[in-house]
Every structure is written in C-alpha cells, then in structure tokens.
Enzyme design. Structure first.
Site, PDB file in Angstrom:
ATOM      1  N   CYS A 125      21.489  14.505  35.716  1.00  9.46           N
ATOM      2  CA  CYS A 125      21.249  14.637  37.141  1.00  9.46           C
ATOM      3  C   CYS A 125      21.355  16.091  37.508  1.00  9.46           C
ATOM      4  CB  CYS A 125      21.870  13.741  38.198  1.00  9.46           C
ATOM      5  SG  CYS A 125      21.211  13.352  39.441  1.00  9.46           S
ATOM      6  N   HIS A 228      21.287   8.552  35.998  1.00  8.44           N
ATOM      7  CA  HIS A 228      22.799   8.687  36.062  1.00  8.44           C
ATOM      8  C   HIS A 228      22.734   7.394  34.986  1.00  8.44           C
ATOM      9  CE1 HIS A 228      24.651  10.893  39.077  1.00  8.44           C
ATOM     10  NE2 HIS A 228      23.515  10.916  39.589  1.00  8.44           N
ATOM     11  N   GLU A 230      25.500   7.202  32.830  1.00  7.18           N
ATOM     12  CA  GLU A 230      26.895   6.564  32.782  1.00  7.18           C
ATOM     13  C   GLU A 230      26.927   5.365  33.767  1.00  7.18           C
ATOM     14  OE1 GLU A 230      27.027   8.825  36.726  1.00  7.18           O
ATOM     15  OE2 GLU A 230      25.822   9.095  34.728  1.00  7.18           O
TER      16      GLU A 230
END
Length: 263
Positions: A125, A228, A230
């Site tokens: 990001c 994102h 993760e």
C-alpha cells in the site's frame, strides 16, 4: 516456505502510523499518553507464518541505517499515511491527507539503502507508493480525480473482504507467485502510482487503470502491491507472496554466507 533446517531470516518491518496516545482508550494502570507508533499485527503474523522473524522498526535517525541493514535479510515497507508530495516535487493537493515528514525521510532513506544493498523488499500500500518515489517516481495525490469513482479504492468493508479485481501480467513474478492472472483484492488508498520509478514495471492494474502492483526488473525480489495482502493470507494464495519474499530473504542470506566464506 523457508526450509526447516535454515535459520529464519530477520525481516525489518516499518511502522508507518504515528498517533497520539490520547487517540486510544488508556489501559488502567498503563503508561501516560505519549506519541506512539502503530502497526497492524497481521504483517508480523504473515511473515512469521512464512518462516521469518519480523522486527518492527520505528523511524530512526538515518545514520542508524547501516547498522540496521547489516543485520536483516529483507525489508517490508508497510501501509500508512499519505506521502508528503514534496518528496516527489509536487505541490500539495487539497485532498492530500495528513503527512508525517519524519516518517517519509526515514522510510525513503531506508528503501533506497536496502535497494542499493540488493536486499529483498516487499512493499504494501503506502509502502509501494514510497518504493516508487524512492526510485524517482511520482504519485497521483487523489485517485478519484484521475479514474473517477467506478471502483471504490478506499473501501468501508473490513480488510479481510476483497472488493475489486486486478488483472496481472502473465509474464510477471507476481503472476508466478500467485499462480493466477486475476485476483480479487481489498483497497484502502486514495493515492496511487503515477510516473514509474526507475527500473520498475507495472505488473497489475484495476479495470479503471489504477496501478495495483509493481516489481523491479533489476533485482531478485523487489515487489510492491497496492492492496493489503497481509489481511488476505487466507484467500487467493496471498500467503504465497509472503512465502516468496521470505524465500528471497533466505537466498540473500545464503549468498552473503558464500561471499563471506570465499572472502
């Protein structure tokens, strides 16, 4: 995944959010409010699950960089606030959000120093935007001005929920890692890559043309994603991105060990 017999690579993870201690509910008997750094645990859990030992790095003095990078095998540039447009020679847009100059100075220097050392880099990001600027690129400061609002790039849904598709270049490292040409991703940004930094290539776009990922053509592993990842490790093979990053960090360690042995 890292081989069980191999040492777990040490990965530096930036902390890109600065907040006042008064912005969160204080814990009874806790410390007095003060300026704090914040980082979502999911970055660290994803890296640990991929076989790394993640180490959270605050914005240090730039003269600490060599001592830090001597000890790590890779750098993960995390998400966070808008970059100050002064970093890429632009005037501030009226919709540019709050910026943290101290963070920008440290993280740009960190990205450039890690890049110069050929350390593996995974940028997420804001991290991808920062990587692009570190290599001389520029940003769109308010994406709706450029592509409209057909795709909502700053979703209100939870991070675990993907909201739009990206199309991935079949010849890219990212496509090989994820083993797909399309992926549905989450989206939490209003800025995006404009002019590409030196040595970077676009590897995926949203249907409105927004750059969604980049990678370096002159490094073993320098990959940036606008989403994102993760938050999506349980979906669409996104955990493979962290595994590939950690594997690259392991290769970096092995190469450094061979060089030290020959020397």
């Amino acid at each position: 995944m890292a081989r069980p017999s191999a040492p777990r690579p040490l990965i530096a993870v930036t902390t890109s959010e600065v907040r006042a201690g008064t912005a969160v509910t204080p814990t009874r008997h806790g410390e007095p409010p003060q300026l704090e750094m914040a980082l979502g645990l999911k970055y660290l859990l994803a890296l640990e699950a991929a076989g790394a030992v993640p180490v959270v790095v605050p914005p240090l003095q730039v003269d600490c960089l060599d001592a830090l990078l001597d000890r790590v095998s890779g750098v993960c540039l995390s998400g966070g606030p808008d970059l100050d447009p002064q970093a890429y020679g632009a005037r501030r847009h009226s919709r540019t959000g709050p910026t943290e100059s101290r963070l920008d100075v440290f993280e740009l220097a960190l990205a450039q120093a890690a890049d110069a050392r050929r350390l593996p880099i995974l940028a997420v990001c804001r991290g991808m935007q920062l990587l692009n600027v570190a290599r001389g690129g520029t940003l769109h400061q308010h994406l709706p001005d450029i592509v409209g609002e057909r795709i909502v790039h700053r979703q209100s849904e939870a991070g675990e929920r993907p909201t739009h598709w990206v199309t991935i270049d079949a010849a890219s490292r990212l496509s090989q890692i994820l083993d797909r040409r399309r992926a549905k991703v989450n989206s939490f940004h209003h800025q995006a890559v404009a002019t590409l930094g030196a040595g970077l290539t676009v590897t995926s776009r949203a249907s409105d043309g927004t750059v969604e990922s980049v990678e370096a053509v002159d490094r073993d592993f320098v990959v940036g994603v606008q989403w994102h990842a993760e938050c999506l490790v349980d979906r669409f093979g996104q955990a493979r991105l962290f595994a590939a990053f950690v594997e690259a960090a392991g290769r970096f360690d092995e190469a450094a060990a061979r060089f030290a042995y020959v020397a």
